[in-house]
Scaffold this active site. Structure first.
Site, PDB file in Angstrom:
ATOM      1  N   GLY A  37      44.301  31.401  42.764  1.00 25.24           N
ATOM      2  CA  GLY A  37      44.026  31.471  43.952  1.00 25.24           C
ATOM      3  C   GLY A  37      43.141  31.577  44.769  1.00 25.24           C
ATOM      4  O   GLY A  37      42.259  31.989  45.903  1.00 25.24           O
ATOM      5  N   GLY A  46      42.404  31.553  48.983  1.00 22.23           N
ATOM      6  CA  GLY A  46      42.911  33.040  49.580  1.00 22.23           C
ATOM      7  C   GLY A  46      41.798  33.237  49.976  1.00 22.23           C
ATOM      8  O   GLY A  46      40.526  32.704  50.656  1.00 22.23           O
ATOM      9  N   GLN A  47      42.035  34.327  51.243  1.00 23.05           N
ATOM     10  CA  GLN A  47      40.589  34.703  51.775  1.00 23.05           C
ATOM     11  C   GLN A  47      39.748  35.157  51.432  1.00 23.05           C
ATOM     12  O   GLN A  47      38.191  34.958  51.116  1.00 23.05           O
ATOM     13  CB  GLN A  47      40.733  35.800  52.391  1.00 23.05           C
ATOM     14  CG  GLN A  47      39.633  37.201  52.914  1.00 23.05           C
ATOM     15  CD  GLN A  47      40.490  37.951  53.423  1.00 23.05           C
ATOM     16  OE1 GLN A  47      40.873  38.705  53.568  1.00 23.05           O
ATOM     17  NE2 GLN A  47      38.742  38.712  54.735  1.00 23.05           N
ATOM     18  N   ASP A  85      45.231  26.753  43.340  1.00 16.86           N
ATOM     19  CA  ASP A  85      46.796  28.027  44.526  1.00 16.86           C
ATOM     20  C   ASP A  85      47.752  27.389  43.979  1.00 16.86           C
ATOM     21  O   ASP A  85      48.260  26.109  44.075  1.00 16.86           O
ATOM     22  CB  ASP A  85      46.000  27.513  45.261  1.00 16.86           C
ATOM     23  CG  ASP A  85      45.892  28.910  46.226  1.00 16.86           C
ATOM     24  OD1 ASP A  85      45.274  29.568  46.905  1.00 16.86           O
ATOM     25  OD2 ASP A  85      47.824  29.440  46.909  1.00 16.86           O
ATOM     26  N   ARG A  92      49.177  27.113  47.151  1.00 16.34           N
ATOM     27  CA  ARG A  92      49.188  26.795  48.403  1.00 16.34           C
ATOM     28  C   ARG A  92      48.469  25.465  48.138  1.00 16.34           C
ATOM     29  O   ARG A  92      48.105  25.479  47.319  1.00 16.34           O
ATOM     30  CB  ARG A  92      48.432  27.427  49.254  1.00 16.34           C
ATOM     31  CG  ARG A  92      49.480  28.606  49.958  1.00 16.34           C
ATOM     32  CD  ARG A  92      48.802  29.508  50.650  1.00 16.34           C
ATOM     33  NE  ARG A  92      47.668  30.640  49.850  1.00 16.34           N
ATOM     34  CZ  ARG A  92      46.847  31.694  49.946  1.00 16.34           C
ATOM     35  NH1 ARG A  92      46.747  32.221  50.936  1.00 16.34           N
ATOM     36  NH2 ARG A  92      46.290  31.678  48.753  1.00 16.34           N
ATOM     37  N   ASP A  99      51.220  27.761  39.792  1.00 20.63           N
ATOM     38  CA  ASP A  99      51.666  29.043  39.816  1.00 20.63           C
ATOM     39  C   ASP A  99      51.244  29.858  38.527  1.00 20.63           C
ATOM     40  O   ASP A  99      51.583  30.087  37.752  1.00 20.63           O
ATOM     41  CB  ASP A  99      52.853  27.930  40.099  1.00 20.63           C
ATOM     42  CG  ASP A  99      54.024  29.705  40.114  1.00 20.63           C
ATOM     43  OD1 ASP A  99      55.323  29.942  40.333  1.00 20.63           O
ATOM     44  OD2 ASP A  99      52.974  30.975  39.938  1.00 20.63           O
ATOM     45  N   TYR A 112      52.138  47.383  46.238  1.00 23.07           N
ATOM     46  CA  TYR A 112      50.770  47.245  46.171  1.00 23.07           C
ATOM     47  C   TYR A 112      49.996  48.365  45.582  1.00 23.07           C
ATOM     48  O   TYR A 112      49.240  47.250  44.079  1.00 23.07           O
ATOM     49  CB  TYR A 112      50.262  46.493  47.561  1.00 23.07           C
ATOM     50  CG  TYR A 112      48.848  46.008  47.243  1.00 23.07           C
ATOM     51  CD1 TYR A 112      47.250  46.875  47.580  1.00 23.07           C
ATOM     52  CD2 TYR A 112      48.174  45.197  46.885  1.00 23.07           C
ATOM     53  CE1 TYR A 112      46.307  46.326  47.772  1.00 23.07           C
ATOM     54  CE2 TYR A 112      46.951  44.536  46.956  1.00 23.07           C
ATOM     55  CZ  TYR A 112      45.800  44.815  47.724  1.00 23.07           C
ATOM     56  OH  TYR A 112      44.696  44.767  47.575  1.00 23.07           O
ATOM     57  N   LYS A 150      48.365  47.762  42.394  1.00 27.29           N
ATOM     58  CA  LYS A 150      46.507  47.833  41.398  1.00 27.29           C
ATOM     59  C   LYS A 150      46.448  48.444  40.119  1.00 27.29           C
ATOM     60  O   LYS A 150      45.902  47.968  39.359  1.00 27.29           O
ATOM     61  CB  LYS A 150      46.443  47.141  42.847  1.00 27.29           C
ATOM     62  CG  LYS A 150      46.467  46.737  43.060  1.00 27.29           C
ATOM     63  CD  LYS A 150      45.964  45.567  43.178  1.00 27.29           C
ATOM     64  CE  LYS A 150      45.305  43.826  43.661  1.00 27.29           C
ATOM     65  NZ  LYS A 150      44.832  42.798  43.211  1.00 27.29           N
TER      66      LYS A 150
HETATM   67  C1  VAH Z   1      45.230  45.165  51.890  1.00 20.53           C
HETATM   68  N1  VAH Z   1      42.934  44.293  52.690  1.00 20.53           N
HETATM   69  O1  VAH Z   1      45.253  45.374  53.310  1.00 20.53           O
HETATM   70  C2  VAH Z   1      43.988  44.842  51.863  1.00 20.53           C
HETATM   71  C3  VAH Z   1      42.990  45.236  50.653  1.00 20.53           C
HETATM   72  C4  VAH Z   1      42.125  48.356  51.320  1.00 20.53           C
HETATM   73  C5  VAH Z   1      42.688  47.251  51.599  1.00 20.53           C
HETATM   74  O2  VAH Z   1      44.060  46.259  49.583  1.00 20.53           O
HETATM   75  O3  VAH Z   1      45.921  45.292  51.843  1.00 20.53           O
END
Ligand code: VAH
Length: 311
Positions: free
Chosen positions: A6, A9-10, A32, A34, A50, A140, A144
């Site tokens: 990754g 990414g940011q 990545d 990408r 991947d 998400y 996590k």
């Molecule tokens: C999001 N930038 O917004 C991430 C982060 C706490 C936010 O996990 O999903």
């Protein structure tokens, strides 16, 4: 050698550059799905990867003589609510692939980020502690939180030295954020400079835990370099730097761009933001491995605007 998954990414771009500075360009393999981010070009090895293809990942780990893995690939909160199955599958299977290969190849260390998104509406809103009621309401956050328990399981059962941080919203200028609810705090700087105005997708009083990318990178490196004996949390550490609302970040920007104007059009991301704590208690990380942030809203704003102007 280190493998960053990754890397375009940011977080990945900045973490790859920071790791290359410490360990040497050739000792950090960026990867990545990408194509290679422009900022990484010419700074070290890059492979297309991947994380969902476990066999290919395993081949690369062996072929590249990998001893540490940083897994940053994930689908974030806002995008995840639009693609729940994909978000769960990528975030979960990607981690399980890495943990299993780490066990098999006796990888020295693994890093995997969690998020303050694991907390839900029943968690304390202020100074949300390391251990408390945690009932995530986004895919998400669910992925996590589940991932945190898998990290702890692989550490306890297979002695994989996997370490994790619950990142707050991260703000950076080097690379774009990837579909998060806190992305407004990055967009607002770009729009303030380019348009002198910004339409914010969250309400003006939406307080969220936030952190400037240099602090997040520092925390990651310090956690990974801490002696294992100092690590008391094998799910994921709360870390924090500041909390602010759109109204407050707009005021900080106005100090530099007086004509900047902000308007508010809350969308589906407001519900996600309202489910998260407004501030985080990171005293365990400060005690265990000496975590301390350096950037507050004013210092971040100055740095962001200066660097975006020079871009
Ligand atoms: C999001 N930038 O917004 C991430 C982060 C706490 C936010 O996990 O999903």
């Amino acid at each position: 050698r280190i493998l960053v998954i990754g890397a375009s990414g940011q977080i990945g771009v900045e973490l790859t550059l920071a790791l290359r500075k410490i360990y040497g360009n050739n000792n950090v393999v960026a990867s990545d799905l990408r194509e290679e981010n422009d900022l990484l070009k010419g700074t070290g090895p890059y492979v297309s990867l991947d994380v969902m293809n476990k066999e290919m990942l395993h081949v690369q780990v062996i072929r590249q003589n990998i001893t540490q893995i940083y897994l940053l690939a994930a689908i974030l909160s806002a995008t995840g609510e639009k693609n729940p199955n994909l978000a769960w599958h990528l975030n979960m299977q990607g981690l399980l692939n890495v943990l299993d290969i780490a066990r098999e190849e006796k990888i020295y260390k693994v890093y995997w980020p969690s998020s303050i998104a694991v907390f839900g509406p029943t968690s304390p809103k202020q100074n949300c502690p390391q251990q408390t009621i945690i009932e995530p309401t986004t895919v998400y956050g669910i992925s996590k939180y589940a991932g945190e328990f898998w990290c702890n399981y692989y550490f306890q059962r297979f002695h994989v030295d996997v370490r994790s941080l619950r990142y707050p919203g991260l703000i950076s200028y080097k690379s774009a954020p990837g579909g998060g609810t806190t992305d407004y705090a990055v967009e607002i700087y770009h729009e303030a400079l380019e348009e002198k105005k910004y339409e914010c997708f969250l309400r003006e009083d939406t307080y969220l835990p936030m952190m400037y990318m240099p602090d997040a990178i520092k925390a990651t490196i310090e956690l990974m370099e801490a002696p294992a004996a100092q690590i008391s949390v094998r799910t994921s550490y709360n870390i924090s730097a500041m909390s602010f609302s759109p109204k407050e970040i707009a005021a900080a920007i106005k100090n530099y761009i007086p004509e900047f104007d902000i308007s508010y059009e809350p969308d589906y991301r407001q519900t996600i933001a309202d489910s998260w704590p407004q501030s985080i208690d990171d005293s365990v990380a400060r005690k265990d491995w000496g975590w301390a942030h350096e950037y507050d809203l004013q210092r971040m704003t100055k740095d962001m605007l200066e660097n975006l102007r020079n871009k």
